[in-house]
Design an enzyme around this catalytic site. Structure first.
Site, PDB file in Angstrom:
ATOM      1  N   SER A  48     -13.442  75.549  18.325  1.00 12.77           N
ATOM      2  CA  SER A  48     -14.646  75.816  19.107  1.00 12.77           C
ATOM      3  C   SER A  48     -15.556  74.595  19.100  1.00 12.77           C
ATOM      4  O   SER A  48     -15.580  73.815  18.143  1.00 12.77           O
ATOM      5  CB  SER A  48     -15.376  77.046  18.579  1.00 12.77           C
ATOM      6  N   GLY A  52     -19.006  74.749  20.395  1.00  7.46           N
ATOM      7  CA  GLY A  52     -20.375  75.150  20.721  1.00  7.46           C
ATOM      8  C   GLY A  52     -20.578  75.330  22.209  1.00  7.46           C
ATOM      9  O   GLY A  52     -19.823  76.045  22.871  1.00  7.46           O
ATOM     10  N   GLY A  55     -17.757  75.110  24.771  1.00  7.05           N
ATOM     11  CA  GLY A  55     -16.671  76.082  24.842  1.00  7.05           C
ATOM     12  C   GLY A  55     -15.651  75.895  23.746  1.00  7.05           C
ATOM     13  O   GLY A  55     -16.014  75.650  22.593  1.00  7.05           O
ATOM     14  N   GLY A  98     -19.963  81.086  15.616  1.00  5.14           N
ATOM     15  CA  GLY A  98     -18.557  80.911  15.254  1.00  5.14           C
ATOM     16  C   GLY A  98     -17.981  82.162  14.611  1.00  5.14           C
ATOM     17  O   GLY A  98     -16.795  82.479  14.787  1.00  5.14           O
ATOM     18  N   ASP A  99     -18.806  82.871  13.858  1.00  5.35           N
ATOM     19  CA  ASP A  99     -18.344  84.100  13.209  1.00  5.35           C
ATOM     20  C   ASP A  99     -18.103  85.189  14.261  1.00  5.35           C
ATOM     21  O   ASP A  99     -17.158  85.977  14.143  1.00  5.35           O
ATOM     22  CB  ASP A  99     -19.373  84.567  12.175  1.00  5.35           C
TER      23      ASP A  99
END
Lengths: 306, 306
Positions: free
Chosen positions: B215, B217, B220, B246-247
């Site tokens: 990922s 941020g 994308g 992210g989680d």
């Protein structure tokens, strides 16, 4: 037994970091936790001296459970009253340059909580030789918090030492506390001389007839009890951590009351205990060897009335 | 049921102060506490989406009890393994200008603790559709911590999503994790372009045959699965708090595995969930309205092999 009261105890947390930088994230290299707050510190010093000591106050949440657990290993018998909120933490971030401290306000005390605390306090007074109450009053507690505990203790014939500030201090004096034990900052005289400190002590003492002991750190203390006035100096200057020295002084005054010793002896002993607290690195402990060396060596001088 | 693993959960504490000044004492005007850590955040997002979710990991001391209590009200079923030390706190001091964070290292995990965690994890795999493991590995845990859990899950036929970094990430890939889900920082490419991110994903995927999702941020993500390569962009830019995005992405990937959806659909859904996490002020929550609005609107593009 000596009864200690800490209405707003804290879990004192110390974080060691390399260098505090505003706006960044810091790995903490070492974490130390310890049950603290002024009344807890006084109780721990009494336990370290071998006195039987019971602690009243409020505790709640996970931090409150941690505090109870830690105290159970320290020789202090806890009779803390449960509250809904979390016992406050005080976080000190220590780097090479300095300590930066964050103090949580503590849980709000409800009316029912206060009544349960007062009941517990009254029950513990049976068999109690003196009570020592130290520190700030949590949000939600009554305006006459310490004064009402002083009145309960008086009704049971138990002498009291109260170390707090402002309106709570004056109310405790009015209620007839046996000893008022603020420091010079707590009576608004951070740089006052002996005459000013004695005048502040006389004013406090005159309110309810108690003995007022105003401590002045390295400069010792002054005390006023009715017609008697004393100025006391520590036997020698001790360098170290002054946090907790006032709590050791209060502990010494309570032990003096419990033993019914004369004022000059009590003041000398309490000053030695405060110096021994400065020499110990952690608040709530004293350097016992230094205490034994200094006990009774302080200079206590009668000051003639003006 | 989806199984979430958080080996080093935290009590996330936020202190509001007027202005942080190094070397001074600060009254904290507001205190917020919340169960956190990357795996806990992923579990909370799954619970918020209505998924049945069980949490494995370690918890100890008063902070660990607090964390268990708080989770019990959040819809996450906790099966945390007790350890002797205190669950870590992460303290964020927020003033008008910035946030300054102090991260405790967390309790040390003993060999017996690890064995009990692995047993609990294996027991919970019965009836589990996917497992998601996120975050750092606590001191004392084995070097192949995540890899060994991946092997146990594989033996039970349960697909896995692993979001971590460094040697633990590579070992989980080698062990055959179904999905590796690091961010660009965790693969050492904080400012890499699409080609570099795809190369890193291909390297990770090649280790054990898993799908690697890196990922980036606001940019994308890229994904590599065997011969397939995708680049996906969020449907629109969302401003807010990127902590926990992210989680939420990992949670979305695990839910996609559990539903056996196709990769383009899974990636689009997980990206929408990450954007909805940015729009929610607190890590471990998503803006459900925004999620429903964005779901399936992300652009997922097949990238031809070089």
């Amino acid at each position: 037994m000596i009864l200690a009261v800490c209405l707003n105890p804290a879990v004192d947390v110390t974080y060691s970091v390399t260098a505090l930088r505003h706006g960044t994230s810091h790995p903490v290299s070492a974490v130390h936790r310890r049950a603290g707050g002024k009344g807890v510190n006084a109780a721990r010093v009494l336990a370290q001296l071998g006195e039987a000591v019971t602690l009243c106050g409020f505790a709640g949440g996970g931090t409150g459970r941690w505090l109870r657990d830690e105290l159970s290993g320290s020789g202090v018998t806890e009779r803390l009253t449960g509250v809904a909120g979390d016992t406050r933490q005080s976080v000190a971030v220590v780097d090479d340059a300095d300590a930066t401290v964050f103090n949580e306000p503590g849980p709000v005390v409800a009316d029912g909580d206060w009544d349960r605390l007062a009941d517990t306090f009254a029950q513990q007074l049976a068999g109690c030789a003196a009570a020592v109450m130290s520190g700030s009053v949590p949000p939600g507690a009554p305006a006459d918090a310490y004064a009402s505990l002083v009145r309960i203790a008086r009704a049971h014939g138990v002498p009291t030492v109260v170390d707090t500030s402002g309106a709570h201090l004056r109310a405790a004096a009015d209620a007839g506390a046996t000893v008022l034990a603020p420091n010079r900052d707590e009576v608004g005289l951070p740089s006052g001389g002996r005459a000013e400190l004695l005048a502040a002590a006389a004013e406090l003492s005159g309110r309810g007839g108690g003995t007022a002991v105003v401590s002045a750190g390295r400069d010792g203390l002054v005390a006023v009890s009715g017609e008697h006035r004393w100025a006391a100096r520590p036997p020698r200057q001790v360098t170290g951590n002054p946090t907790g020295a006032g709590d050791a002084l209060s502990a010494g005054l309570a032990r003096g009351l419990a033993r019914e010793a004369t004022w000059p002896l009590v003041l000398a002993d309490a000053l030695a205990l405060a110096a021994a607290a400065v020499a110990a690195p952690v608040a709530g402990t004293v350097d016992l060897d230094l205490y034994r060396e200094l006990a009774d060596l302080s200079t206590v001088e009668d000051v003639p009335c003006p």
